[in-house]
Design a protein around this motif. Structure first.
Motif, PDB file in Angstrom:
ATOM      1  N   ALA A  55       0.722  -1.162   0.415  1.00  0.00           N
ATOM      2  CA  ALA A  55      -0.039   0.072   0.232  1.00  0.00           C
ATOM      3  C   ALA A  55       0.955   1.428  -0.143  1.00  0.00           C
ATOM      4  O   ALA A  55       0.833   1.840  -1.026  1.00  0.00           O
ATOM      5  N   SER A  56       1.965   1.374   0.653  1.00  0.00           N
ATOM      6  CA  SER A  56       2.653   2.349   0.793  1.00  0.00           C
ATOM      7  C   SER A  56       3.751   2.225  -0.534  1.00  0.00           C
ATOM      8  O   SER A  56       3.806   3.794  -1.194  1.00  0.00           O
ATOM      9  N   PHE A  57       3.870   1.785  -0.856  1.00  0.00           N
ATOM     10  CA  PHE A  57       4.463   0.924  -2.402  1.00  0.00           C
ATOM     11  C   PHE A  57       3.118   2.125  -3.494  1.00  0.00           C
ATOM     12  O   PHE A  57       3.982   2.795  -3.426  1.00  0.00           O
ATOM     13  N   PHE A  58       1.768   1.649  -3.172  1.00  0.00           N
ATOM     14  CA  PHE A  58       1.029   1.774  -4.551  1.00  0.00           C
ATOM     15  C   PHE A  58       0.518   3.684  -4.026  1.00  0.00           C
ATOM     16  O   PHE A  58       1.198   4.293  -5.341  1.00  0.00           O
ATOM     17  N   ILE A  59       0.805   4.033  -2.291  1.00  0.00           N
ATOM     18  CA  ILE A  59       0.524   5.629  -2.687  1.00  0.00           C
ATOM     19  C   ILE A  59       1.610   6.234  -2.621  1.00  0.00           C
ATOM     20  O   ILE A  59       1.833   7.679  -3.647  1.00  0.00           O
ATOM     21  N   GLY A  60       2.963   6.213  -2.858  1.00  0.00           N
ATOM     22  CA  GLY A  60       3.988   6.591  -3.239  1.00  0.00           C
ATOM     23  C   GLY A  60       4.304   6.743  -4.877  1.00  0.00           C
ATOM     24  O   GLY A  60       4.669   8.010  -5.330  1.00  0.00           O
ATOM     25  N   ASN A  61       3.872   5.860  -5.546  1.00  0.00           N
ATOM     26  CA  ASN A  61       3.856   5.963  -7.306  1.00  0.00           C
ATOM     27  C   ASN A  61       2.970   5.661  -7.366  1.00  0.00           C
ATOM     28  O   ASN A  61       2.826   5.126  -8.931  1.00  0.00           O
ATOM     29  N   ALA A  62       1.799   6.191  -7.417  1.00  0.00           N
ATOM     30  CA  ALA A  62       0.445   6.557  -7.773  1.00  0.00           C
ATOM     31  C   ALA A  62       0.264   7.319  -9.379  1.00  0.00           C
ATOM     32  O   ALA A  62      -0.191   6.762 -10.318  1.00  0.00           O
ATOM     33  N   GLU A  63       1.723   8.150  -9.470  1.00  0.00           N
ATOM     34  CA  GLU A  63       1.815   8.857 -10.775  1.00  0.00           C
ATOM     35  C   GLU A  63       2.275   7.959 -11.701  1.00  0.00           C
ATOM     36  O   GLU A  63       1.817   8.052 -13.040  1.00  0.00           O
ATOM     37  N   LYS A  64       2.850   6.870 -11.215  1.00  0.00           N
ATOM     38  CA  LYS A  64       3.604   6.060 -12.485  1.00  0.00           C
ATOM     39  C   LYS A  64       2.439   4.434 -12.808  1.00  0.00           C
ATOM     40  O   LYS A  64       2.757   4.387 -13.823  1.00  0.00           O
ATOM     41  N   LEU A  65       1.836   4.636 -11.625  1.00  0.00           N
ATOM     42  CA  LEU A  65       0.665   2.728 -12.146  1.00  0.00           C
ATOM     43  C   LEU A  65      -0.228   3.537 -12.663  1.00  0.00           C
ATOM     44  O   LEU A  65      -0.815   2.621 -12.869  1.00  0.00           O
ATOM     45  N   ILE A  66      -1.278   5.230 -12.138  1.00  0.00           N
ATOM     46  CA  ILE A  66      -2.609   4.909 -12.799  1.00  0.00           C
ATOM     47  C   ILE A  66      -2.375   4.586 -14.365  1.00  0.00           C
ATOM     48  O   ILE A  66      -3.304   3.924 -15.027  1.00  0.00           O
ATOM     49  N   PRO A  67      -1.131   5.428 -14.802  1.00  0.00           N
ATOM     50  CA  PRO A  67      -1.348   5.192 -16.720  1.00  0.00           C
ATOM     51  C   PRO A  67      -1.345   4.033 -17.126  1.00  0.00           C
ATOM     52  O   PRO A  67      -1.392   3.056 -18.471  1.00  0.00           O
ATOM     53  N   ILE A  68      -0.244   2.874 -15.771  1.00  0.00           N
ATOM     54  CA  ILE A  68      -0.555   1.302 -17.185  1.00  0.00           C
ATOM     55  C   ILE A  68      -1.793   0.003 -16.139  1.00  0.00           C
ATOM     56  O   ILE A  68      -2.872  -0.294 -16.952  1.00  0.00           O
ATOM     57  N   ILE A  69      -2.137   0.397 -14.775  1.00  0.00           N
ATOM     58  CA  ILE A  69      -3.932  -0.076 -14.520  1.00  0.00           C
ATOM     59  C   ILE A  69      -5.128   0.882 -14.881  1.00  0.00           C
ATOM     60  O   ILE A  69      -6.078   0.502 -13.969  1.00  0.00           O
ATOM     61  N   LYS A  70      -4.816   1.988 -15.083  1.00  0.00           N
ATOM     62  CA  LYS A  70      -5.710   3.521 -15.705  1.00  0.00           C
ATOM     63  C   LYS A  70      -6.221   3.512 -12.852  1.00  0.00           C
ATOM     64  O   LYS A  70      -6.003   2.817 -12.422  1.00  0.00           O
ATOM     65  N   GLN A  72      -9.328   3.366 -12.120  1.00  0.00           N
ATOM     66  CA  GLN A  72     -10.328   2.229 -12.064  1.00  0.00           C
ATOM     67  C   GLN A  72      -9.129   1.021 -11.081  1.00  0.00           C
ATOM     68  O   GLN A  72      -9.424   0.666 -10.251  1.00  0.00           O
ATOM     69  N   GLY A  73      -8.641   0.645 -11.815  1.00  0.00           N
ATOM     70  CA  GLY A  73      -7.569  -0.791 -11.572  1.00  0.00           C
ATOM     71  C   GLY A  73      -6.852  -0.145 -10.211  1.00  0.00           C
ATOM     72  O   GLY A  73      -6.809  -0.459  -9.103  1.00  0.00           O
ATOM     73  N   PHE A  74      -6.351   1.081 -10.076  1.00  0.00           N
ATOM     74  CA  PHE A  74      -5.833   1.650  -8.862  1.00  0.00           C
ATOM     75  C   PHE A  74      -6.616   1.535  -7.425  1.00  0.00           C
ATOM     76  O   PHE A  74      -6.673   1.382  -6.988  1.00  0.00           O
ATOM     77  N   VAL A  75      -8.017   1.961  -7.797  1.00  0.00           N
ATOM     78  CA  VAL A  75      -8.916   2.458  -7.136  1.00  0.00           C
ATOM     79  C   VAL A  75      -9.333   1.259  -6.752  1.00  0.00           C
ATOM     80  O   VAL A  75      -9.215   0.458  -5.147  1.00  0.00           O
ATOM     81  N   THR A  76      -9.257   0.017  -6.929  1.00  0.00           N
ATOM     82  CA  THR A  76     -10.418  -1.521  -7.511  1.00  0.00           C
ATOM     83  C   THR A  76      -8.855  -2.028  -5.893  1.00  0.00           C
ATOM     84  O   THR A  76      -9.206  -2.934  -5.287  1.00  0.00           O
ATOM     85  N   CYS A  77      -7.695  -1.946  -6.858  1.00  0.00           N
ATOM     86  CA  CYS A  77      -6.709  -2.255  -5.899  1.00  0.00           C
ATOM     87  C   CYS A  77      -6.027  -1.746  -4.290  1.00  0.00           C
ATOM     88  O   CYS A  77      -6.315  -2.815  -3.492  1.00  0.00           O
ATOM     89  N   GLY A  78      -6.242  -0.760  -4.624  1.00  0.00           N
ATOM     90  CA  GLY A  78      -6.555   0.107  -2.496  1.00  0.00           C
ATOM     91  C   GLY A  78      -7.494  -0.557  -2.134  1.00  0.00           C
ATOM     92  O   GLY A  78      -7.396  -0.443  -1.067  1.00  0.00           O
ATOM     93  N   VAL A  79      -8.375  -0.485  -2.802  1.00  0.00           N
ATOM     94  CA  VAL A  79     -10.243  -0.957  -1.889  1.00  0.00           C
ATOM     95  C   VAL A  79      -9.600  -2.809  -0.888  1.00  0.00           C
ATOM     96  O   VAL A  79      -9.955  -2.976  -0.101  1.00  0.00           O
TER      97      VAL A  79
END
Length: 212
Positions: A55-70, A72-79
């Motif tokens: 979760a810490s990695f996801f939050i810290g790299n959100a700007e890099k991950l959102i273009p890859i998983i979109k 909706q995918g980012f929110v779903t993974c976070g939930v």
């Protein structure tokens, strides 16, 4: 021969001996089953640490991950990660209840046995004196008074819950193990959902990262 009144004390003795031994065996089975709490707690702890780190990695790299998983995918993974952490914390809480219940129960049984053994010696002397004087004396530990004195300094809601619990399970020889086993079961259920949510996070990440 079984209807002979002279054999009734022997039959009652046999019944009590069998019943006490069976209850002791069931209690030992509960104690053995309760040991499963520790490995479940270890598994839940490692999974909770892993989920928190991811979760810490996801939050810290959100700007890099959102273009890859979109998004909706980012929110779903976070939930899924949040749910996994919540179930993990609940599992830890019930694991703590199991540990406290186990250690407290072991300490009570040890001291209770010591005090009971010392009292039995005194009880025999008292009964001998009662026989000598030809009087009838009621001996035995008054568990009602013991529980009343123990619960006296507790908050009112603890006394209410305890009274309700003892009334509900009155006469059950395994009354001391029921909360422990229920906590173990609830701990296992939360650990299972914790793992399922973490797997859901992994599956969601692969699904939303897929180019299809």
């Amino acid at each position: 021969m079984n209807n002979d009144p002279r054999t009734e004390p022997l039959l009652e003795w046999n019944r009590l001996a069998r019943e006490n031994t069976e209850n002791a065996i069931v209690s030992s089975m509960f104690e053995a089953a309760a040991k499963a709490s520790e490995p479940i707690d270890t598994f839940s702890t490692w999974l909770l640490v892993a989920a928190a780190a991811v979760a810490s990695f996801f939050i810290g790299n959100a700007e890099k991950l959102i273009p890859i998983i979109k998004q909706q995918g980012f929110v779903t993974c976070g939930v899924f990660l949040c749910l996994s952490c919540i179930f993990g914390l609940m599992s830890k809480i019930f694991a703590l209840r199991c540990k406290v219940s186990s250690e407290t129960g072991a300490a009570v049984r040890k001291t209770f046995s010591e005090h009971l053994a010392a009292y039995q010696i005194e009880e025999e002397k008292i009964q001998e004196g009662a026989v000598f004087w030809g009087i009838d004396i009621q001996t035995g530990i008054r568990l009602e008074r013991v529980l009343k004195e123990f619960l006296a300094p507790m908050p009112w809601w603890v006394r209410w819950l305890s009274k309700r619990y003892f009334e509900k399970h009155a006469g059950n020889p395994q009354i001391g193990y029921i909360p422990h086993i229920k906590s173990l079961h609830t701990q296992g259920v939360h650990a299972f959902f914790q793992a399922m949510c973490f797997l859901g996070f992994l599956a969601s990440g692969f699904i939303f990262a897929s180019p299809i």
